[in-house]
Write a protein that holds these residues in place. Structure first.
Motif, mmCIF file in Angstrom:
data_model
loop_
_atom_site.group_PDB
_atom_site.id
_atom_site.type_symbol
_atom_site.label_atom_id
_atom_site.label_comp_id
_atom_site.label_asym_id
_atom_site.label_seq_id
_atom_site.Cartn_x
_atom_site.Cartn_y
_atom_site.Cartn_z
ATOM 1 N N ASP A 24 0.835 -1.211 0.000
ATOM 2 C CA ASP A 24 0.000 0.000 0.000
ATOM 3 C C ASP A 24 0.873 1.267 0.000
ATOM 4 N N ARG A 49 -7.255 -3.533 -5.793
ATOM 5 C CA ARG A 49 -7.531 -2.323 -5.008
ATOM 6 C C ARG A 49 -6.444 -1.275 -5.230
ATOM 7 N N GLU A 52 -6.446 0.350 -8.657
ATOM 8 C CA GLU A 52 -7.553 1.307 -8.758
ATOM 9 C C GLU A 52 -7.237 2.590 -7.999
ATOM 10 N N GLU A 53 -6.684 2.454 -6.795
ATOM 11 C CA GLU A 53 -6.426 3.628 -5.953
ATOM 12 C C GLU A 53 -5.242 4.463 -6.434
#
Ligand code: NAP
Length: 262
Positions: A24, A49, A52-53
């Motif tokens: 992340d 995720r 996309e972020e």
């Protein structure tokens, strides 16, 4: 706001805990990622995720790092993907029980995952990073410094990673290779239940949240530290320990037997 591309980071053990938080944070810093672990479904969900972020390119490389063929596949990716600038050697396990309570398969597995895999991956990455630039982050443990606190096999594997890091950093100080050992204390992740332990049995003030751990480790990385110990409040204690060790070094190899053994 767009973030400058930092190249690609390959993170082992990215499906949960510390590795998933590195994924992340590094994606948000502008790294494309190669996520490595056994659980493909979890890796796919994280990759989706983060893509996309952050808009970064996120690849999944499913591998059991205790399996020689899978380990060779990951090492091969490090050797052939010229975009890789960072290896996070994070995958690791703890033993359920002590040295005397385990049989050969479990003992061999922890050494394969905690020692053999990060060694071969550091070798593959390091050979290229010394010339073209790159960094290796080895997730060790405070137990590298405190074998009496826990089982000696797990702490021994983490002391190995600390030694590997210090040796590499010293040998290649003048090169473009950077190496950091991160020594977490108890951190709230799945490693505890996976090895039959209850992290909540520890005093609450001993247990760090995983986001805090990784953010501190990256702060240490940004400062250029070779050894980062996020929970240690008094840095002077580490510096004194390291200085004592280095002061001993010139006296550790001698023709003459020490007087107390004669
Ligand atoms: P975790 O949540 O259990 O994560 C371990 C990771 O390693 C998972 O992604 C797991 O994914 C992967 N892994 C396990 N066996 C593997 C195998 N055979 N092949 C490939 N990947 C494998 O625990 P964590 O606390 O984040 O652990 C990360 C590192 O931090 C470890 O090296 C650990 O020793 C170290 N550490 C943790 C603490 C703590 O208190 N949490 C303290 C000091 C150091 P799959 O199951 O999908 O393969």
């Amino acid at each position: 706001m767009s973030v400058t591309s930092q190249g690609t980071a390959l993170i082992t053990g990215a499906s949960s805990g510390i590795g998933a938080v590195y994924a992340d944070r590094l994606a948000k810093r502008g790294f494309d990622l190669v996520l490595v672990a056994r659980d493909g479904a979890r890796l796919d969900a994280l990759a989706e995720r983060l893509a996309e972020e952050t808009g970064r390119g996120i690849d999944v490389l499913r591998a059991d790092l205790t399996d020689a063929a899978d380990l060779a596949k990951v090492a091969g990716r490090l050797s052939t993907d010229a975009s890789i600038t960072l290896l996070v050697n994070n995958a690791g396990m703890s033993l359920n029980g002590s040295l005397l309570e385990n049989e050969a398969p479990a003992l061999e597995r922890i050494i394969a995952l905690n020692v053999t895999a990060p060694t071969l991956l550091a070798s593959a990455a390091g050979k290229l990073f010394v010339g073209r630039g790159g960094a290796i982050i080895n997730i060790a443990s405070v137990l590298a410094l405190a074998p009496e606190m826990f089982d000696g096999v797990y702490s021994g594997t983490k002391a190995y990673l600390l030694n590997l890091t210090l040796g590499l950093a010293s040998a290649h100080a003048e090169s473009k290779l950077r190496v950091q050992a991160v020594l977490p204390g108890a951190t709230r992740t799945e490693i505890w239940e996976r090895s039959g332990k209850d992290v909540d049995a520890l005093p609450a003030e001993w247990v760090m949240e995983v986001g805090d751990l990784v953010d501190a480790a990256l702060a240490g990385f940004d400062k250029g530290e070779t050894v980062t110990i996020p929970p240690l409040a008094d840095e002077g204690q580490w510096l004194a320990y390291d200085a004592a060790r280095k002061a001993m070094a010139p006296n550790l190899s001698r023709r003459d037997v020490a007087a107390r053994y004669r």
